[in-house]
Structure formats: C-alpha cells, structure tokens
Design a protein around this motif. Structure first.
Motif, mmCIF file in Angstrom:
data_model
loop_
_atom_site.group_PDB
_atom_site.id
_atom_site.type_symbol
_atom_site.label_atom_id
_atom_site.label_comp_id
_atom_site.label_asym_id
_atom_site.label_seq_id
_atom_site.Cartn_x
_atom_site.Cartn_y
_atom_site.Cartn_z
ATOM 1 N N PHE A 174 29.698 24.780 34.205
ATOM 2 C CA PHE A 174 28.985 23.333 34.345
ATOM 3 C C PHE A 174 28.981 22.608 35.532
ATOM 4 C CE2 PHE A 174 33.349 21.930 34.282
ATOM 5 C CZ PHE A 174 33.333 20.829 34.848
ATOM 6 N N GLU A 175 27.588 21.953 35.755
ATOM 7 C CA GLU A 175 27.632 21.226 37.042
ATOM 8 C C GLU A 175 27.248 19.866 36.648
ATOM 9 O OE1 GLU A 175 23.608 21.207 40.086
ATOM 10 O OE2 GLU A 175 24.124 23.046 39.049
ATOM 11 N N VAL A 176 27.803 18.985 37.413
ATOM 12 C CA VAL A 176 27.696 17.603 37.003
ATOM 13 C C VAL A 176 26.638 17.239 38.080
ATOM 14 C CG1 VAL A 176 28.676 15.145 37.584
ATOM 15 C CG2 VAL A 176 30.110 17.079 36.841
ATOM 16 N N GLY A 177 25.517 16.318 37.313
ATOM 17 C CA GLY A 177 24.435 15.906 37.890
ATOM 18 C C GLY A 177 24.566 14.286 38.013
ATOM 19 N N GLU A 178 24.113 13.663 37.148
ATOM 20 C CA GLU A 178 23.957 12.249 37.172
ATOM 21 C C GLU A 178 25.263 11.425 36.600
ATOM 22 O OE1 GLU A 178 20.604 10.623 35.393
ATOM 23 O OE2 GLU A 178 19.354 12.098 36.326
ATOM 24 N N THR A 179 25.830 10.259 37.223
ATOM 25 C CA THR A 179 26.861 9.451 36.762
ATOM 26 C C THR A 179 26.219 8.352 36.707
ATOM 27 O OG1 THR A 179 28.625 11.055 37.790
ATOM 28 C CG2 THR A 179 29.189 8.897 37.083
ATOM 29 N N ARG A 180 26.391 7.527 35.547
ATOM 30 C CA ARG A 180 25.949 6.168 35.289
ATOM 31 C C ARG A 180 27.129 5.445 34.423
ATOM 32 N NH1 ARG A 180 22.285 9.751 33.781
ATOM 33 N NH2 ARG A 180 22.668 9.591 31.687
ATOM 34 N N GLY A 181 26.919 4.191 34.484
ATOM 35 C CA GLY A 181 28.117 3.454 33.880
ATOM 36 C C GLY A 181 27.314 1.904 33.147
ATOM 37 N N HIS A 182 27.986 1.238 32.476
ATOM 38 C CA HIS A 182 27.810 0.216 31.983
ATOM 39 C C HIS A 182 28.915 -0.784 32.381
ATOM 40 C CE1 HIS A 182 26.090 -2.626 28.941
ATOM 41 N NE2 HIS A 182 27.352 -2.848 28.551
ATOM 42 N N ILE A 183 28.380 -1.978 32.749
ATOM 43 C CA ILE A 183 29.238 -3.064 33.201
ATOM 44 C C ILE A 183 29.306 -4.298 32.226
ATOM 45 C CG2 ILE A 183 29.662 -4.610 35.323
ATOM 46 C CD1 ILE A 183 28.362 -2.671 36.913
ATOM 47 N N GLU A 184 30.469 -4.719 31.901
ATOM 48 C CA GLU A 184 30.558 -5.996 30.959
ATOM 49 C C GLU A 184 31.720 -7.007 31.663
ATOM 50 O OE1 GLU A 184 31.705 -4.885 26.807
ATOM 51 O OE2 GLU A 184 29.733 -3.758 26.720
ATOM 52 N N ASP A 185 31.245 -8.225 31.747
ATOM 53 C CA ASP A 185 32.383 -9.006 32.180
ATOM 54 C C ASP A 185 32.791 -8.690 33.660
ATOM 55 O OD1 ASP A 185 31.644 -10.524 30.097
ATOM 56 O OD2 ASP A 185 33.458 -9.657 29.133
ATOM 57 N N GLY A 186 31.984 -8.068 34.583
ATOM 58 C CA GLY A 186 32.284 -7.613 35.806
ATOM 59 C C GLY A 186 33.187 -6.334 35.812
ATOM 60 N N HIS A 225 31.802 1.640 30.431
ATOM 61 C CA HIS A 225 31.506 2.844 29.778
ATOM 62 C C HIS A 225 30.979 3.511 30.958
ATOM 63 C CE1 HIS A 225 30.126 4.463 25.585
ATOM 64 N NE2 HIS A 225 29.745 5.471 26.558
ATOM 65 N N TRP A 226 31.294 4.938 30.768
ATOM 66 C CA TRP A 226 30.588 6.087 31.777
ATOM 67 C C TRP A 226 29.634 6.924 30.664
ATOM 68 C CZ3 TRP A 226 31.965 6.040 36.557
ATOM 69 C CH2 TRP A 226 33.181 5.230 37.173
ATOM 70 N N GLN A 227 28.753 7.348 31.514
ATOM 71 C CA GLN A 227 27.966 8.389 31.407
ATOM 72 C C GLN A 227 27.609 9.576 32.257
ATOM 73 O OE1 GLN A 227 24.033 6.374 29.818
ATOM 74 N NE2 GLN A 227 24.751 6.345 27.862
ATOM 75 N N VAL A 228 28.051 10.672 31.767
ATOM 76 C CA VAL A 228 27.725 11.862 32.732
ATOM 77 C C VAL A 228 26.961 12.888 32.489
ATOM 78 C CG1 VAL A 228 29.026 13.313 34.269
ATOM 79 C CG2 VAL A 228 29.997 11.337 33.766
ATOM 80 N N THR A 229 25.788 13.252 33.096
ATOM 81 C CA THR A 229 24.925 14.120 32.528
ATOM 82 C C THR A 229 25.419 15.556 33.276
ATOM 83 O OG1 THR A 229 23.085 12.750 32.130
ATOM 84 C CG2 THR A 229 22.558 15.063 32.540
ATOM 85 N N VAL A 230 25.635 16.761 32.592
ATOM 86 C CA VAL A 230 25.868 17.922 33.144
ATOM 87 C C VAL A 230 24.812 19.009 32.549
ATOM 88 C CG1 VAL A 230 28.435 17.529 33.303
ATOM 89 C CG2 VAL A 230 27.536 18.380 31.077
ATOM 90 N N LYS A 231 24.763 20.047 33.598
ATOM 91 C CA LYS A 231 24.212 21.324 33.510
ATOM 92 C C LYS A 231 25.518 22.376 32.893
ATOM 93 C CE LYS A 231 20.305 20.507 36.364
ATOM 94 N NZ LYS A 231 19.578 21.053 37.423
ATOM 95 N N ILE A 232 24.795 22.716 31.711
ATOM 96 C CA ILE A 232 25.889 23.890 31.369
ATOM 97 C C ILE A 232 25.340 25.314 31.079
ATOM 98 C CG2 ILE A 232 27.362 24.624 29.426
ATOM 99 C CD1 ILE A 232 27.911 21.459 28.924
ATOM 100 N N GLY A 233 25.932 26.220 31.941
ATOM 101 C CA GLY A 233 25.156 27.611 31.903
ATOM 102 C C GLY A 233 26.013 28.680 30.814
ATOM 103 N N PHE A 234 25.148 29.513 30.304
ATOM 104 C CA PHE A 234 25.796 30.331 29.299
ATOM 105 C C PHE A 234 25.163 31.577 29.237
ATOM 106 C CE2 PHE A 234 22.783 27.727 27.006
ATOM 107 C CZ PHE A 234 22.311 28.491 26.284
ATOM 108 N N THR A 235 25.853 32.609 28.774
ATOM 109 C CA THR A 235 25.015 34.059 28.835
ATOM 110 C C THR A 235 24.234 34.094 27.608
ATOM 111 O OG1 THR A 235 27.140 35.108 28.121
ATOM 112 C CG2 THR A 235 26.718 35.179 30.507
ATOM 113 N N LEU A 236 23.243 34.727 27.810
ATOM 114 C CA LEU A 236 22.385 35.392 26.468
ATOM 115 C C LEU A 236 22.865 36.333 25.611
ATOM 116 C CD1 LEU A 236 18.836 34.032 27.698
ATOM 117 C CD2 LEU A 236 20.350 33.018 26.217
ATOM 118 N N GLU A 237 22.876 36.444 24.667
ATOM 119 C CA GLU A 237 23.371 37.502 24.113
ATOM 120 C C GLU A 237 22.382 38.844 24.461
ATOM 121 O OE1 GLU A 237 24.144 36.897 19.873
ATOM 122 O OE2 GLU A 237 25.995 36.055 20.153
ATOM 123 N N GLN A 238 22.803 40.041 24.441
ATOM 124 C CA GLN A 238 22.135 41.216 24.769
ATOM 125 C C GLN A 238 21.652 41.724 23.569
ATOM 126 O OE1 GLN A 238 21.482 42.403 28.118
ATOM 127 N NE2 GLN A 238 23.044 40.848 28.927
#
Length: 69
Positions: A40-52, A56-69
């Motif tokens: 996996f590779e971390v791309g974007e990281t975002r968050g939500h702020i309440e009362d300073g 909440h955190w949001q993290v977008t990741v790219k996930i690599g997987f092998t295709l079946e032969q």
C-alpha cells in the motif's frame, strides 16, 4: 522471483483515533473483496475539526495486488 501483473485500487479509510487506524481500516476493507494484496501507498491525508480539535481522520491509500494468472 516470479513474474506478476499487478493492479492498483484506491480506497479511503476513516478513523476517529488516528491516521494509522484509518490506513488499517482501508486495507482490511479491501482485503474482504480482493485477493493477493501485496503493498500500500499513503496518498492524501485529511481531517475534520470540531471545537478546535481533530475529530476525524481520512486517509486515501493505493493498494497493489497481483492478478491471478
């Protein structure tokens, strides 16, 4: 080493406790419907702020997987 073909998907995990937890949730969710996850590779990281404070955190990741032969 075996020759492979890889595919990449992009998913976003969220967490109220932190970035690492958000990444783990994203990978765990992808693992429920995809096989042969390899990296996996971390791309974007975002968050939500309440009362300073980070509420909440949001993290977008790219996930690599092998295709079946």
């Amino acid at each position: 080493m075996q020759d492979n073909v890889y595919k990449i998907v992009e998913v976003t995990g969220s967490s109220t406790t932190g970035i690492e937890d958000a990444v783990r949730k994203a990978v765990a969710a992808a693992a429920k419907s995809l096989k042969h996850l390899r990296w996996f590779e971390v791309g974007e990281t975002r968050g939500h702020i309440e009362d300073g404070a980070i509420a909440h955190w949001q993290v977008t990741v790219k996930i690599g997987f092998t295709l079946e032969q």
